[in-house]
Design a protein around this motif. Structure first.
Motif, short mmCIF file in Angstrom:
data_model
loop_
_atom_site.label_atom_id
_atom_site.label_comp_id
_atom_site.label_asym_id
_atom_site.label_seq_id
_atom_site.Cartn_x
_atom_site.Cartn_y
_atom_site.Cartn_z
N SER A 131 0.82 -1.20 0.00
CA SER A 131 0.00 0.00 0.00
C SER A 131 0.86 1.26 0.00
CB SER A 131 -0.92 -0.01 1.23
OG SER A 131 -1.66 1.19 1.30
N LYS A 135 1.13 3.86 -3.07
CA LYS A 135 0.67 5.21 -2.76
C LYS A 135 1.76 6.25 -2.98
CE LYS A 135 -1.03 7.97 1.11
NZ LYS A 135 -1.32 7.99 2.56
N GLU A 136 3.00 5.90 -2.66
CA GLU A 136 4.07 6.90 -2.65
C GLU A 136 4.84 7.00 -3.96
OE1 GLU A 136 5.46 8.43 0.56
OE2 GLU A 136 3.49 7.96 1.36
N LYS A 198 5.14 10.52 -5.23
CA LYS A 198 3.87 11.25 -5.26
C LYS A 198 3.76 12.14 -4.04
CE LYS A 198 1.43 7.46 -7.55
NZ LYS A 198 0.32 6.49 -7.42
#
Length: 199
Positions: A131, A135-136, A198
């Protein structure tokens, strides 16, 4: 266990004691056999003190897992704080902070991954790493410029990283963190190029 985000020193000490006692008991018996009475007797606290913080032992377990994962995320992010992108091919030992985290809390992770507790903790760690990775990071290119499904490549890389780290923990850290971090980077560099972070 240490470093609780509570201002009240008494609460810090209570939680530290309960966390420590939980793992001491988990060394001796299955989680299903651990009672609230066991916990409060070993922690030398009252039943009222325990219930002031938790409804049951599952609440204590879930808080411990949340604590460990919060620390894990902080360690994971520490190698790329304030960076906009990372050239994977130029990295050397960037997973080191994450590996140091797992070694620092090694006994806790090993007990949660062991036979005395019937939870899907291996899946929980894997999901947390995947995750965070998805996400990053945003993969910008691959080393050989072939057209690939970027989402599949990200998941492949995240699953691989999580699996290798879990094996390392379960095998009782056979390679010291610095050397293992270098080997992990070599493995990741084999298939990845540049990733965008991100915001």
């Amino acid at each position: 266990m240490e470093d609780f985000p509570y201002l009240d020193k008494r609460v810090q000490k209570t939680k530290q004691d309960l966390y420590s006692v939980f793992f001491e008991l988990l060394k001796q018996k299955n989680y299903a056999q651990i009672t609230i009475k066991d916990i409060i007797q070993l922690a030398e606290c009252s039943r009222g003190t325990f219930y002031a913080h938790y409804n049951n032992k599952d609440d204590l377990l879930n808080e411990i897992i949340h604590f460990l994962f919060k620390k894990m995320v902080k360690a994971y992010r520490s190698s790329y704080i304030n960076k906009a992108s990372i050239n994977i091919q130029k990295l050397v030992d960037e997973p080191l902070n994450l590996l140091n985290h797992f070694m620092h809390y090694g006994e806790c992770y090993q007990l949660l991954l062991g036979n005395n507790i019937q939870i899907d903790f291996r899946d929980k760690i894997t999901d947390a790493i995947i995750s965070l990775y998805l996400k990053e990071f945003d993969i910008q290119s691959t080393s050989d410029k072939k057209k690939v499904d970027v989402n599949l490549l990200k998941r492949y890389s995240a699953y691989g990283l999580a699996g290798l780290i879990l094996d390392w923990i379960i095998d009782d850290f056979p390679i010291e963190p610095y050397k293992f971090s270098i080997e992990l980077m070599k493995t990741i560099q084999y298939s990845l190029g540049t990733i965008q972070i991100k915001n």
